[in-house]
Scaffold this active site. Sequence first.
Site, PDB file in Angstrom:
ATOM      1  N   HIS A 155       0.873  -1.261  -0.015  1.00  0.00           N
ATOM      2  CA  HIS A 155      -0.232  -0.044   0.035  1.00  0.00           C
ATOM      3  C   HIS A 155       0.795   1.382   0.020  1.00  0.00           C
ATOM      4  O   HIS A 155       0.764   2.289  -0.840  1.00  0.00           O
ATOM      5  CB  HIS A 155      -0.814  -0.135   1.200  1.00  0.00           C
ATOM      6  CG  HIS A 155      -1.766   1.267   1.368  1.00  0.00           C
ATOM      7  ND1 HIS A 155      -3.087   1.324   1.174  1.00  0.00           N
ATOM      8  CD2 HIS A 155      -1.167   2.446   1.788  1.00  0.00           C
ATOM      9  CE1 HIS A 155      -3.394   2.783   1.484  1.00  0.00           C
ATOM     10  NE2 HIS A 155      -2.423   3.429   1.956  1.00  0.00           N
ATOM     11  N   GLU A 156       1.798   1.165   0.744  1.00  0.00           N
ATOM     12  CA  GLU A 156       2.593   2.423   0.854  1.00  0.00           C
ATOM     13  C   GLU A 156       3.330   2.838  -0.187  1.00  0.00           C
ATOM     14  O   GLU A 156       3.815   4.010  -0.641  1.00  0.00           O
ATOM     15  CB  GLU A 156       3.377   2.460   2.401  1.00  0.00           C
ATOM     16  CG  GLU A 156       2.719   2.328   3.699  1.00  0.00           C
ATOM     17  CD  GLU A 156       1.795   3.409   3.841  1.00  0.00           C
ATOM     18  OE1 GLU A 156       0.645   3.198   4.482  1.00  0.00           O
ATOM     19  OE2 GLU A 156       1.662   4.626   3.097  1.00  0.00           O
ATOM     20  N   HIS A 166       1.744   4.738  -2.621  1.00  0.00           N
ATOM     21  CA  HIS A 166       1.691   6.146  -2.298  1.00  0.00           C
ATOM     22  C   HIS A 166       3.038   6.591  -3.017  1.00  0.00           C
ATOM     23  O   HIS A 166       3.215   7.476  -3.712  1.00  0.00           O
ATOM     24  CB  HIS A 166       1.810   6.342  -0.946  1.00  0.00           C
ATOM     25  CG  HIS A 166       0.366   6.423  -0.342  1.00  0.00           C
ATOM     26  ND1 HIS A 166      -0.931   6.680  -1.098  1.00  0.00           N
ATOM     27  CD2 HIS A 166       0.041   5.747   0.640  1.00  0.00           C
ATOM     28  CE1 HIS A 166      -1.954   6.572  -0.422  1.00  0.00           C
ATOM     29  NE2 HIS A 166      -1.351   5.858   0.744  1.00  0.00           N
ATOM     30  N   HIS A 206      -5.192   7.390  -2.315  1.00  0.00           N
ATOM     31  CA  HIS A 206      -6.172   6.630  -1.499  1.00  0.00           C
ATOM     32  C   HIS A 206      -7.458   6.492  -2.640  1.00  0.00           C
ATOM     33  O   HIS A 206      -7.621   7.436  -3.393  1.00  0.00           O
ATOM     34  CB  HIS A 206      -6.766   6.824  -0.315  1.00  0.00           C
ATOM     35  CG  HIS A 206      -5.673   6.520   0.699  1.00  0.00           C
ATOM     36  ND1 HIS A 206      -5.745   7.526   1.997  1.00  0.00           N
ATOM     37  CD2 HIS A 206      -4.868   5.814   1.082  1.00  0.00           C
ATOM     38  CE1 HIS A 206      -4.639   6.889   2.758  1.00  0.00           C
ATOM     39  NE2 HIS A 206      -4.123   6.036   2.302  1.00  0.00           N
TER      40      HIS A 206
END
Lengths: 85, 443
Positions: free
Chosen positions: B123-124, B127, B133
Amino acid sequence: APSLTAEQINMGVDWLSKFGYLPPPDPVTGQLQTKEALTKAIKAMQRFGGVEESGELDEATLVLMKTPRCSLPDVNESETARRKR
Amino acid sequence: TLTTPSKWSKRHLSWRVRTFPKESHLGHDTIRALMYYALKVWSDITPLNFHEVAGSEADIQIDFSRADHNDGYPFDGPGGTVAHAFFPGDHHTSGETHFDDDESWTFRSSDAHGMDLFAVAVHEFGHAIGLAHTSAIESVMRPYYQGPVGDPLKYDLPYEDKVRVWQLYGVRDSVSHMARPDMTRTAEPPVLPDLPENRSTLPPARDAPDRCNTDFDAVAQIRGEAFFFKGKYFWRLTREKHLVSLRPAQILRFWRGLPINLDSVDAVYERPVDHKIVFFKGGKYWVFKDNNVEEGYPRPISDFGLPLDGVDAAFVWTHNDKTYFFKDGLYWRYDDHERRMDTGYPKDVVLWKGVPALLDDAMRWLDGASYFFKGTEYWRVKDNEIEVEAGYPRSIGRDWLVCTEMQSDSPATHTNETRSRQGQKQHQESRSENGYEVCSCTS
C-alpha cells in the site's frame, strides 16, 4: 441510537479533519464545524469507507474510525477547500 | 478517487531501509526481503525498476519511526495510523515511507493483532510511486488495513490497482504480449523464509501425499488457522481459508520435539485453557507450547482417563469449551479446565446425529461450527446443535484445499477409495443421508 459522548464526537471531528474530510480547525479561532458541514463530512467518509451513508457517527462509522489505517488523508485539503467554497 | 498529484519521471529508483524496528521478531533480512517483494509487486507490471542501495541517499527511504517524527504525520502507538509515504516529487521527503515502530509487524502470522508488514508495504509503496487512496473495496490502496494478503511470493495485485498504476506509468513490456526475457535482473532475489526463520527450504520428498486424493490422519484449528495432517506432512490454511502453500510441509520440521521416526499422528487439538497444542499418537500424547514440545512428554493418554489404544479424533466444542475424544464409535467428554473426564462417558457417537461412527478427526472452526472429517469428506454441525446440517457430507478437497473440479473427477477420487487407518484398502461408498448413492458429474 444510543447518544454519543462528547468524547466520541470530538474524536470523530478530529478524525475527519485528520484525514481530509473537514478543514483542519484554525489554531487561533478553533473554528467550529456547522452541523451541516459535519454531516456532509461524515457522509463523504462513509461513502469512501464503504459503510452506509447515514451522516451520523453510528456504530459502523465509529468502528471504521478505529480501524488501523494509513496516515495519509483520503481527500487533500485543496479539494476540501474547493468544496467549502 | 483523488487526482494523482505526481509521478516519478525516472524509471530506475533506489530504495533503502534506513532504520529497522527496535523490537520486532522479524530479522533485518526478512524485513529487507519483504520490502523487496512489496516493491516488486509494482515493478513487475510497470516500467519502474527498484534497486537497493547501501548509501544514505535513496529515492525511497524506509524508516520505522515512533510517535511524532517531525514530518507532520505523527504516529499514535499500536493501531490507529500504522504507516504513510510521501508522493513522488523533488522535495527531500518525496518517496519516503514510514512505518509505525509501535505496531506489531508480522509476516505469515495468525496474530490477529499483528500488522502484516508486506500488505502495508505494498500500500505505502503505491503512494511512494504516486497512487492516492481510493474507495474501491478490492483495492490495496484503500486507506484501511485489510489484514494479511497471503504469501508475498504469490501475491497478485488487484486489477483496480493495476489499471491505476498503468495510467501513470504504462505497462511493463514483460506484461504485454511483446514479452522478451528480462535479462536486466542479474542479482538473486532475497530469500523469504518459509515459516519460522530456520525452516528448511528443501522441497518435500516425492512421497508427499496428493491433498486432492487422500484422507487425513488429523485436522485441527490452531491459533485460528486450519491444519490438515497426513503421514509425515501437513497443509496449513489461514483464517481466511487461504492455503499457505500448495506443497505440504513436513511435520517434524515445524513441530519440534516429536520422535524422528513418527510416520503419522492420530489427532491434534489446541487446548482452550492455555492454547497449547496437544498431539496424539497411539497411547501417547505430546503437549506443545507454540511449535516446541514441552519437557516431560510424551506421556500416556491414560492421563485423560482414555483407554490406551488411542483416539481417532479430538476437538473442543465451542458450545461448552469441553474437549471431545472419539474412538471406534464411542466418545468421551473431558474438562480441560478441571483436567478431568466428565462422568457418564464414553457414550455412543450415534448421539451426534449424522456424524460417521469412525472418524479421522474433528475440529471447531472460526464460525463456531464443528467439523467432522472422514475419508475425503466432511460433515458440519452448527454451534449449539448436535445434528449434521443438510447438504453434507461435502468434499474436503473442493471446500478446503483448492482442488479444482477436474482434479476431483480423477478416478481415485470418484470411486472414493480410502485407506482405513489400519492401512487396508476398503471400498467406501459415499452416501447422502437418505442412503442413496451420491455421484457427481463434472462435465
